[in-house]
Design a protein around this motif. Structure first.
Motif, mmCIF file in Angstrom:
data_model
loop_
_atom_site.group_PDB
_atom_site.id
_atom_site.type_symbol
_atom_site.label_atom_id
_atom_site.label_comp_id
_atom_site.label_asym_id
_atom_site.label_seq_id
_atom_site.Cartn_x
_atom_site.Cartn_y
_atom_site.Cartn_z
ATOM 1 N N ASP A 379 -28.242 -38.859 28.994
ATOM 2 C CA ASP A 379 -28.176 -39.948 28.028
ATOM 3 C C ASP A 379 -27.319 -39.477 26.845
ATOM 4 O O ASP A 379 -27.003 -38.280 26.722
ATOM 5 C CB ASP A 379 -29.609 -40.283 27.583
ATOM 6 C CG ASP A 379 -29.660 -41.343 26.517
ATOM 7 O OD1 ASP A 379 -28.908 -42.322 26.622
ATOM 8 O OD2 ASP A 379 -30.444 -41.186 25.558
ATOM 9 N N ASP A 381 -27.301 -41.318 23.056
ATOM 10 C CA ASP A 381 -27.973 -41.491 21.764
ATOM 11 C C ASP A 381 -29.307 -40.749 21.737
ATOM 12 O O ASP A 381 -30.150 -40.905 22.630
ATOM 13 C CB ASP A 381 -28.219 -42.981 21.484
ATOM 14 C CG ASP A 381 -26.933 -43.751 21.268
ATOM 15 O OD1 ASP A 381 -25.944 -43.138 20.826
ATOM 16 O OD2 ASP A 381 -26.914 -44.966 21.557
ATOM 17 N N ILE A 388 -27.748 -43.594 16.722
ATOM 18 C CA ILE A 388 -27.261 -44.618 17.653
ATOM 19 C C ILE A 388 -25.784 -44.854 17.347
ATOM 20 O O ILE A 388 -25.446 -45.406 16.281
ATOM 21 C CB ILE A 388 -28.054 -45.937 17.502
ATOM 22 C CG1 ILE A 388 -29.567 -45.671 17.556
ATOM 23 C CG2 ILE A 388 -27.622 -46.930 18.568
ATOM 24 C CD1 ILE A 388 -30.058 -45.126 18.852
ATOM 25 N N GLY A 390 -23.605 -46.888 18.428
ATOM 26 C CA GLY A 390 -23.184 -48.279 18.263
ATOM 27 C C GLY A 390 -23.554 -48.848 16.914
ATOM 28 O O GLY A 390 -22.860 -49.723 16.394
ATOM 29 N N SER A 429 -25.713 -44.102 29.993
ATOM 30 C CA SER A 429 -26.102 -44.497 28.637
ATOM 31 C C SER A 429 -25.943 -45.998 28.443
ATOM 32 O O SER A 429 -24.997 -46.596 28.960
ATOM 33 C CB SER A 429 -25.234 -43.760 27.612
ATOM 34 O OG SER A 429 -25.454 -44.235 26.308
ATOM 35 N N LYS A 430 -26.881 -46.589 27.712
ATOM 36 C CA LYS A 430 -26.751 -47.989 27.314
ATOM 37 C C LYS A 430 -25.970 -48.020 26.006
ATOM 38 O O LYS A 430 -26.501 -47.728 24.928
ATOM 39 C CB LYS A 430 -28.135 -48.631 27.168
ATOM 40 C CG LYS A 430 -28.817 -48.867 28.506
ATOM 41 C CD LYS A 430 -30.148 -49.573 28.371
ATOM 42 C CE LYS A 430 -30.747 -49.849 29.758
ATOM 43 N NZ LYS A 430 -32.076 -50.491 29.666
ATOM 44 N N ASN A 431 -24.693 -48.347 26.140
ATOM 45 C CA ASN A 431 -23.784 -48.292 25.006
ATOM 46 C C ASN A 431 -22.533 -49.091 25.350
ATOM 47 O O ASN A 431 -22.341 -49.527 26.494
ATOM 48 C CB ASN A 431 -23.389 -46.845 24.695
ATOM 49 C CG ASN A 431 -24.067 -46.307 23.448
ATOM 50 O OD1 ASN A 431 -24.023 -46.942 22.408
ATOM 51 N ND2 ASN A 431 -24.697 -45.146 23.559
ATOM 52 N N THR A 432 -21.666 -49.243 24.374
ATOM 53 C CA THR A 432 -20.324 -49.768 24.625
ATOM 54 C C THR A 432 -19.432 -48.579 24.961
ATOM 55 O O THR A 432 -19.323 -47.636 24.169
ATOM 56 C CB THR A 432 -19.781 -50.507 23.383
ATOM 57 O OG1 THR A 432 -20.685 -51.576 23.055
ATOM 58 C CG2 THR A 432 -18.393 -51.056 23.648
ATOM 59 N N GLU A 433 -18.810 -48.619 26.133
ATOM 60 C CA GLU A 433 -18.108 -47.441 26.635
ATOM 61 C C GLU A 433 -17.030 -46.956 25.680
ATOM 62 O O GLU A 433 -16.923 -45.749 25.417
ATOM 63 C CB GLU A 433 -17.506 -47.733 28.015
ATOM 64 C CG GLU A 433 -16.806 -46.531 28.618
ATOM 65 C CD GLU A 433 -16.350 -46.754 30.052
ATOM 66 O OE1 GLU A 433 -15.418 -46.051 30.476
ATOM 67 O OE2 GLU A 433 -16.921 -47.629 30.743
ATOM 68 N N ALA A 436 -18.609 -45.112 22.679
ATOM 69 C CA ALA A 436 -19.228 -43.834 23.050
ATOM 70 C C ALA A 436 -18.180 -42.797 23.415
ATOM 71 O O ALA A 436 -18.259 -41.630 22.988
ATOM 72 C CB ALA A 436 -20.188 -44.053 24.219
ATOM 73 N N ILE A 458 -21.493 -46.117 31.368
ATOM 74 C CA ILE A 458 -21.848 -46.454 29.995
ATOM 75 C C ILE A 458 -21.748 -47.972 29.887
ATOM 76 O O ILE A 458 -20.647 -48.541 29.802
ATOM 77 C CB ILE A 458 -20.909 -45.758 28.976
ATOM 78 C CG1 ILE A 458 -20.926 -44.238 29.195
ATOM 79 C CG2 ILE A 458 -21.336 -46.089 27.548
ATOM 80 C CD1 ILE A 458 -19.936 -43.466 28.332
ATOM 81 N N TRP A 460 -24.698 -51.774 29.856
ATOM 82 C CA TRP A 460 -26.027 -52.275 29.485
ATOM 83 C C TRP A 460 -26.883 -52.585 30.698
ATOM 84 O O TRP A 460 -27.923 -53.244 30.580
ATOM 85 C CB TRP A 460 -25.873 -53.510 28.587
ATOM 86 C CG TRP A 460 -25.093 -53.179 27.358
ATOM 87 C CD1 TRP A 460 -23.774 -53.434 27.129
ATOM 88 C CD2 TRP A 460 -25.573 -52.481 26.209
ATOM 89 N NE1 TRP A 460 -23.386 -52.945 25.908
ATOM 90 C CE2 TRP A 460 -24.478 -52.359 25.301
ATOM 91 C CE3 TRP A 460 -26.803 -51.954 25.832
ATOM 92 C CZ2 TRP A 460 -24.586 -51.734 24.079
ATOM 93 C CZ3 TRP A 460 -26.919 -51.330 24.601
ATOM 94 C CH2 TRP A 460 -25.818 -51.228 23.741
#
Length: 727
Positions: A379, A381, A388, A390, A429-433, A436, A458, A460
């Motif tokens: 992961d 964050d 975080i 984002g 990871s749950k993020n905007t690629e 990140a 990366i 959602w």
């Protein structure tokens, strides 16, 4: 108050049950719906009453029979059984039937679990009988695939099973702890820790301490002396030298040396049976009153311990035993000795030491069986940095510098060190690629950069689906992955949805993560070689190749575009270590899952009757040839036998295996060999090679596959790669 009871049927119930069975409502929902005559029923009844795998039970309400239950196909060894039932439809009120049915079903579930001790209880219903399978569901049954022992029928049937986790049969071979001190506490903790890992290949068994040399020599003790059993020999120096802290005389030292020699000789004898054997190395556990001079130059006791360990390590070099790093464990764990446990129960270890010892045992087993994680899925964050990305932006996350940023920078250093040791790194990871990846590439305190990761997801989407995609892309089973995430909710989701993956439960305080991750059993490695160090680079190339493949509509053209150059050579000093590693670490492309010792390979390399073949591959993405496959070919008269064929999963899907088989057939034909035999022994992991020989025109004969060179035309050799045979 209504009382329900279930009892074994008696002869006096025989004709009552027939009347119930022939009622039109019962026949309407049966797989066989004809009216049964007295002679047919009598034959079935008499036979069933004599069969150990069948039972007829009568269900009673207030001591009045209202239903019958048939238990059949009861397999005590597999802990499975089937059941069916019908009610006294003629005498039960319609409004009563559902309530009686539910009570009957609960009694059957209880009886099957507590009396029959089954793990899985099966039943079947016509799909049109929606009431039946709805009530089964209500009672805890779940729909399942057609069981292998289901009755043949052309009707549309719903199959269901009820699972009793407490009755699951453990068919794993046994692991024993042998010592002259009490290992009960260690066994208990090992059981608790190992149950967390479905991958752990053994069940923990206990035996009386101090008796193992007698028991291992007892031919009547079949369970202990099974060749599948795994042995851990955990003798301490203090076990050989009880007076070491009281009177360490030269005479006592010589006596202890003799006992150690006998101990290692005995272990070597036991290991020759074929069991997997682990031996703890030697170190003093308690403090010893060394003089300052002895602390600086070494004492006679220290010198002896070095000699004993040298003898043990020589056994390891010949692949006879595995060494458990007990001495290093004592250095790492402060306060390893428990005075109270020792004096009360002859148990020498503190709780902290027992937990570390158990972890070392699990890690050693994983490493020796090639069950350790091959990739870390990380992961971002609050795992690689605090914050975080984002929300906080690159300047808002905490990484490096003072606390707590120094925690995360050191964690990244750990992951980088693991990468250098051959463990792949990937991101989930749950993020905007874009956001990140910018932080990964541009943040000045990042120790890990984009180039250090073989792949990433990366987005959602659920992390479980992303991890499964990563596993497919890397051609690794999920059991080879370890997921590191700070969020317990995400860990639980992945653990639930991706069975078999390693998901460690991280300590609450991130300051404890570094040490915790360092000791994870799933990250233990037996050793590191040059191939391990280059693994990340090679897997990144595999990902590049997969992406390139997507641009081709013709698979043959794609394989040709790789410009593959394959070299087949005999076992030699230069390829020996890689060949040994391939045979002992490969699980998926492994036709027989046999493991070979270095001594076996060396002997075969010198034999005229065995070929040990090493295969190297290079493509346009690689700078040099890399060892990717190995074969053992037994030459027996006019027949060659492929005893084992292993290949790295990195090159699976490129048809290298088919090119090698075809080439071997051509070489055999030129040597006037009549047939080539391929052996395949299925395992839980080697399904990718299940059809290897079938797809190369071998015919199944008994348990082996045979290519008759006198009858079957040779297949056309591959034109998609260059294959050089220099054996």
């Amino acid at each position: 108050m209504t009382k329900y009871n279930i009892r074994v049927a008696q002869e006096s119930d025989k004709w009552m049950v027939l009347d119930w069975r022939n009622h039109e409502e019962v026949r309407a929902v049966m797989l066989t719906d004809h009216v049964i005559g007295r002679e047919e029923h009598s034959a079935w009844w008499d036979k069933t009453m004599q069969m150990a795998e069948r039972q007829i039970l009568i269900f009673e309400r207030n001591e009045v029979p209202v239903g019958v239950v048939t238990i059949y196909a009861w397999d005590q060894e597999k802990a499975t059984a089937w059941w069916g039932f019908y009610l006294d439809s003629a005498n039960l009120d319609q409004s009563d039937k559902t309530a009686v049915w539910l009570e009957l079903e609960q009694k059957v579930i209880q009886y099957a679990g507590s009396t029959l001790k089954v793990y899985e209880l099966y039943c079947e219903s016509l799909r049109t009988n929606q009431l039946a399978w709805t009530l089964h569901q209500k009672c805890g049954f779940v729909e399942c695939q057609v069981p292998h022992d289901a009755s043949a029928t052309a009707k549309d049937v719903v199959y269901m099973k009820y699972i009793y986790p407490e009755n699951k049969v453990d068919r794993r071979p046994a692991l024993y702890l042998f010592a002259s001190h009490n290992t009960d506490f260690l066994s208990d903790i090992l059981k608790k820790q190992s149950v967390v890992y479905p991958q752990f290949p053994y069940q923990i068994k206990t035996c009386e301490f101090g008796r193992y040399q007698f028991d291992l020599r007892d031919p009547e003790n079949h369970e202990l002396n099974s060749t599948e059993a795994c042995y851990f020999f955990l003798e301490r120096i203090e076990d050989f030298f009880p007076d070491i802290y009281i009177s360490p005389t030269e005479e006592s030292l010589l006596q202890a040396e003799g006992r150690v020699g006998e101990y290692l000789s005995f272990i070597q004898q036991i290991a020759s049976r074929g069991n997997r054997v682990f031996v703890a190395d030697f170190a003093l556990q308690k403090n010893f009153p060394y003089t300052i001079e002895e602390q600086l130059t070494g004492s006679s006791i220290s010198m002896l311990i070095q000699e004993w360990n040298k003898a043990l390590y020589e056994l390891k070099k010949t692949n006879v035993v595995n060494v458990l790093p007990y001495a290093q464990l004592l250095n790492r764990v402060g306060g390893s000795f428990s005075n109270k446990y020792w004096y009360m129960a002859r148990a020498p270890f503190s709780i902290q030491c027992l937990e570390a010892y158990s972890t070392a045992i699990i890690g050693s087993v994983f490493a020796s069986h090639s069950l350790s994680a091959r990739a870390l899925i990380l992961d971002l964050d609050n795992t690689l940095w605090k914050g975080i990305i984002g929300d906080d932006g690159m300047d808002g996350i905490t990484l490096g510098g003072d606390y707590p940023g120094n925690i995360y920078k050191e964690l990244q250093s750990l992951f980088l060190a693991l990468k250098e040791r051959g463990i792949l790194l990937a991101i989930c990871s749950k993020n905007t690629e874009e956001v990140a990846m910018e932080a990964i590439e541009m943040h000045p305190e990042m120790r890990l950069r984009k180039k250090d990761f073989v792949s990433w997801r990366i987005n959602w989407d659920p992390k479980s689906s992303n991890i499964q995609e990563l596993a497919a892309e890397l051609n690794l089973g999920v059991q080879s992955l370890c997921f590191i995430d700070d969020n317990p909710v995400e860990r639980a989701e992945v653990r639930r949805s991706v069975p078999g993956i390693f998901v460690p439960e991280l300590p609450e305080d991130p300051a404890d993560w570094y040490q915790f991750i360092c000791q994870l059993p799933e990250l233990w490695l037996p050793q590191i070689n040059e191939s391990d160090k280059r693994r990340a680079e090679l897997y990144k190339k595999r990902v590049d190749i997969k992406k390139a493949e997507a641009s081709f509509t013709d698979r043959s053209a794609f394989l040709t575009s790789l410009e593959m150059d394959i070299k087949v050579e005999a076992l030699s000093d230069s390829n020996f270590e890689r060949t040994h590693q391939l045979f002992n670490k490969t699980n998926q492309f492994n036709t027989t899952t046999k493991r070979y010792s270095k001594e076996q390979l060396k002997n075969w390399g010198l034999s005229d009757d065995v070929w040990v073949l090493h295969v190297k591959s290079k493509d346009k993405y690689a700078k040099e040839h890399e060892g990717v496959a190995a074969l053992i070919v037994l030459k027996q008269g006019d027949e060659w036998i492929i005893d084992n064929f292993v290949m790295s999963c990195r090159v699976m899907g490129r048809d290298i295996e088919h090119a090698l088989i075809k080439k071997l057939l051509y070489v055999a034909k030129q040597a006037n060999i009549k047939s080539v035999v391929g052996r395949y022994i299925p395992s839980a992991k080697n399904q990718p090679v299940a059809k290897l020989y079938e797809n190369n025109q071998f015919a199944l004969e008994g348990e082996n596959w045979r290519f008759d060179l006198e009858i079957t035309p040779l297949p056309q050799e591959s034109s998609e790669m260059v294959l050089n045979w220099s054996v």
